[in-house]
Design a protein around this motif. Structure first.
Motif, mmCIF file in Angstrom:
data_model
loop_
_atom_site.group_PDB
_atom_site.id
_atom_site.type_symbol
_atom_site.label_atom_id
_atom_site.label_comp_id
_atom_site.label_asym_id
_atom_site.label_seq_id
_atom_site.Cartn_x
_atom_site.Cartn_y
_atom_site.Cartn_z
ATOM 1 N N GLY B 88 28.962 43.864 18.082
ATOM 2 C CA GLY B 88 29.415 42.850 19.031
ATOM 3 C C GLY B 88 29.312 43.251 20.484
ATOM 4 O O GLY B 88 29.952 42.658 21.344
ATOM 5 N N ILE B 89 28.536 44.286 20.781
ATOM 6 C CA ILE B 89 28.356 44.700 22.181
ATOM 7 C C ILE B 89 26.874 44.751 22.507
ATOM 8 O O ILE B 89 26.043 44.859 21.625
ATOM 9 C CB ILE B 89 28.976 46.088 22.461
ATOM 10 C CG1 ILE B 89 28.394 47.134 21.502
ATOM 11 C CG2 ILE B 89 30.492 46.038 22.371
ATOM 12 C CD1 ILE B 89 28.754 48.558 21.853
ATOM 13 N N THR B 90 26.564 44.684 23.800
ATOM 14 C CA THR B 90 25.163 44.777 24.234
ATOM 15 C C THR B 90 25.060 45.883 25.281
ATOM 16 O O THR B 90 25.318 45.654 26.466
ATOM 17 C CB THR B 90 24.702 43.446 24.862
ATOM 18 O OG1 THR B 90 25.116 42.387 24.022
ATOM 19 C CG2 THR B 90 23.197 43.420 24.989
ATOM 20 N N PRO B 91 24.687 47.088 24.863
ATOM 21 C CA PRO B 91 24.533 48.148 25.860
ATOM 22 C C PRO B 91 23.391 47.820 26.821
ATOM 23 O O PRO B 91 22.455 47.102 26.461
ATOM 24 C CB PRO B 91 24.163 49.382 25.032
ATOM 25 C CG PRO B 91 24.140 48.978 23.627
ATOM 26 C CD PRO B 91 24.357 47.507 23.516
ATOM 27 N N SER B 92 23.488 48.353 28.038
ATOM 28 C CA SER B 92 22.353 48.155 28.938
ATOM 29 C C SER B 92 21.366 49.302 28.749
ATOM 30 O O SER B 92 21.720 50.379 28.272
ATOM 31 C CB SER B 92 22.826 48.047 30.384
ATOM 32 O OG SER B 92 23.678 49.112 30.692
ATOM 33 N N VAL B 93 20.119 49.019 29.118
ATOM 34 C CA VAL B 93 19.031 49.943 28.810
ATOM 35 C C VAL B 93 18.435 50.490 30.092
ATOM 36 O O VAL B 93 18.211 49.751 31.044
ATOM 37 C CB VAL B 93 17.923 49.193 28.027
ATOM 38 C CG1 VAL B 93 16.725 50.101 27.802
ATOM 39 C CG2 VAL B 93 18.453 48.700 26.700
ATOM 40 N N THR B 94 18.193 51.794 30.128
ATOM 41 C CA THR B 94 17.407 52.326 31.236
ATOM 42 C C THR B 94 16.300 53.202 30.666
ATOM 43 O O THR B 94 16.438 53.764 29.578
ATOM 44 C CB THR B 94 18.246 53.199 32.189
ATOM 45 O OG1 THR B 94 18.752 54.314 31.455
ATOM 46 C CG2 THR B 94 19.407 52.415 32.768
ATOM 47 N N CYS B 95 15.216 53.298 31.424
ATOM 48 C CA CYS B 95 14.121 54.165 30.995
ATOM 49 C C CYS B 95 14.132 55.391 31.891
ATOM 50 O O CYS B 95 14.194 55.279 33.114
ATOM 51 C CB CYS B 95 12.784 53.437 31.122
ATOM 52 S SG CYS B 95 11.434 54.486 30.597
ATOM 53 N N ASN B 96 14.125 56.549 31.268
ATOM 54 C CA ASN B 96 14.359 57.758 32.040
ATOM 55 C C ASN B 96 13.124 58.513 32.507
ATOM 56 O O ASN B 96 13.255 59.479 33.250
ATOM 57 C CB ASN B 96 15.231 58.719 31.215
ATOM 58 C CG ASN B 96 16.595 58.114 30.938
ATOM 59 O OD1 ASN B 96 17.031 57.213 31.628
ATOM 60 N ND2 ASN B 96 17.241 58.614 29.899
ATOM 61 N N ASN B 97 11.959 58.130 32.011
ATOM 62 C CA ASN B 97 10.803 58.883 32.492
ATOM 63 C C ASN B 97 9.576 57.986 32.621
ATOM 64 O O ASN B 97 9.527 56.883 32.099
ATOM 65 C CB ASN B 97 10.528 60.099 31.590
ATOM 66 C CG ASN B 97 10.012 59.672 30.224
ATOM 67 O OD1 ASN B 97 10.115 58.505 29.833
ATOM 68 N ND2 ASN B 97 9.444 60.613 29.499
ATOM 69 N N SER B 98 8.595 58.497 33.314
ATOM 70 C CA SER B 98 7.436 57.656 33.619
ATOM 71 C C SER B 98 6.530 57.488 32.408
ATOM 72 O O SER B 98 5.792 56.519 32.318
ATOM 73 C CB SER B 98 6.633 58.246 34.784
ATOM 74 O OG SER B 98 6.374 59.601 34.487
ATOM 75 N N SER B 99 6.588 58.435 31.482
ATOM 76 C CA SER B 99 5.736 58.256 30.300
ATOM 77 C C SER B 99 6.376 57.289 29.302
ATOM 78 O O SER B 99 5.867 57.031 28.240
ATOM 79 C CB SER B 99 5.418 59.597 29.631
ATOM 80 O OG SER B 99 6.562 60.384 29.538
ATOM 81 N N ARG B 100 7.572 56.770 29.708
ATOM 82 C CA ARG B 100 8.188 55.668 28.968
ATOM 83 C C ARG B 100 8.457 55.977 27.497
ATOM 84 O O ARG B 100 8.265 55.129 26.646
ATOM 85 C CB ARG B 100 7.350 54.377 29.099
ATOM 86 C CG ARG B 100 7.111 53.978 30.555
ATOM 87 C CD ARG B 100 6.703 52.542 30.689
ATOM 88 N NE ARG B 100 7.738 51.608 30.255
ATOM 89 C CZ ARG B 100 8.790 51.262 30.955
ATOM 90 N NH1 ARG B 100 8.992 51.768 32.162
ATOM 91 N NH2 ARG B 100 9.662 50.400 30.486
ATOM 92 N N ASN B 101 8.898 57.211 27.247
ATOM 93 C CA ASN B 101 9.349 57.447 25.877
ATOM 94 C C ASN B 101 10.783 57.965 25.823
ATOM 95 O O ASN B 101 11.287 58.279 24.766
ATOM 96 C CB ASN B 101 8.409 58.421 25.144
ATOM 97 C CG ASN B 101 8.500 59.826 25.693
ATOM 98 O OD1 ASN B 101 8.713 60.009 26.886
ATOM 99 N ND2 ASN B 101 8.337 60.802 24.827
#
Lengths: 175, 181
Positions: B88-101
């Motif tokens: 029942g929650i929606t965490p927010s998302v961040t991308c931590n590196n440029s290679s996007r993994n």
């Protein structure tokens, strides 16, 4: 909103730990090395046991009973408490009511569930019959814990004749 | 005709409580069985892994998600569909590196700790919610994605947020998934 499945999956995983027994080099006298859950702490390296599961269920049952909406906090008689468990508690936990409640009017109650949700996924009939008690220990604890919150001391055991039907026997402990 | 009992809102909340309370009892029991925090954390992760491998089927059956074409699509689905569906929650998302993994899920609310005020004394390294890491890792592995999943920050340990870090590793079965050009 959390689905009932999260609880079912967690419960299954907890029961699975019963099967993953640590090899115990010195089990001590009188402890058989047979498979399956022996009740209680005689199993040296075993992290989960039937009594541990029951104890966890007890804590959860206590807390659950405190949260259930109740028309009156004081039930008129013991039978009303058991009916409350069969209807309200069972619906809250398993999304269905208990199928039957019988009593000898002398402190023993037998609660029967003909399609117990924690057994349904396993099988129907006699296959895995000896594994079934492991799947009932936690729920016995829930019942005992809920009764405790409602002021009743009891002993709860479960039996399975053929999956997924099972019976919970509640024996009231009078001082 | 009134709604069937189990659909009334108070019962749905109780149902969620059941999972949270059971989880709390499990962590308490593990703290009794294992002295070291790392052992409890490992055990929770292992159990979570077992749950995740099965939960993913349940999730796919209920959600009808499309096939994903990138790691960030997968992370979005985990955050916006899976977390929403089960917790029942929606965490927010961040991308931590440029290679996007490498990604992070920031949990603003966390139902698992609803009844937990603070970590027990002497348990300062306990990752209370480590089951979640195992679940995510197990679920991803079942769809042929290897990932490292750990808690980067934890409110229970005094951090300002609770953050789960997901790092995608080499795909487990690259050959099978090589697209035909």
């Amino acid at each position: 909103m959390a689905d009932a499945v999260l609880f079912e999956f967690l419960h299954t995983e907890m029961v699975a730990e019963l099967w993953a027994q640590d090899p115990d080099p010195d089990p001590g006298p009188g402890v058989s090395a047979g498979p399956g859950g022996g009740g209680g702490g005689g199993w040296g390296g075993q992290k989960m046991s039937l009594s541990v599961l029951e104890g966890m269920g007890f804590r959860v049952g206590q807390a659950m009973a405190e949260r259930l909406p109740r028309e009156t906090l004081a039930f008129r008689e013991e039978l009303d408490v058991l009916k409350f468990l069969c209807k309200d508690l069972w619906v809250a936990v398993f999304q269905k009511q208990m199928d039957s409640l019988r009593t000898n009017h002398q402190g023993t109650y037998v609660l029967q569930d003909n399609s117990f949700p924690l057994l349904i996924r396993m099988s129907s009939g006699l296959q895995y019959l000896e594994e079934a008690p492991k799947f009932l220990a936690f729920t016995c604890g829930i019942l005992r814990g809920a009764l405790s919150t409602l002021g009743i001391k009891s002993l709860v055991t479960a039996s399975v004749a053929a999956l997924p039907a099972c019976k919970f026997q509640v024996v009231i402990q009078r001082c | 005709m009134s709604r069937p009992a189990h659909r009334r809102p108070e019962y749905q909340k109780i149902n969620k409580d059941l999972f949270v309370l059971t989880y709390g009892a499990l962590v308490a029991q593990l703290c009794k069985d294992y002295e070291k925090d790392e052992d409890v954390n490992k055990y929770l992760d292992k159990m979570g892994y077992g749950i995740g491998t099965r939960l993913v089927e349940d999730f796919l059956a209920r959600s009808c998600v499309r096939r994903c074409h990138s790691y960030s699509e997968i992370i979005d689905i985990i955050a916006q569909v899976a977390f929403k569906m089960y917790l029942g929650i929606t965490p927010s998302v961040t991308c931590n590196n440029s290679s996007r993994n490498e990604f992070s899920l920031i949990l603003d609310k966390n139902p698992l700790v609803e009844f937990v005020e603070e970590l027990p004394p002497g348990r300062s390294s306990l990752c209370y919610c480590n089951l979640l890491c195992g679940i995510i890792r197990g679920a991803l592995e079942m769809v042929h994605l290897a990932a490292d999943v750990t808690f980067l920050q934890d409110r229970l340990k005094g951090d300002s947020v609770t953050e789960i870090g997901i790092t995608f590793l080499k795909k487990l079965d690259e050959k099978k998934y090589r697209r035909k050009k």
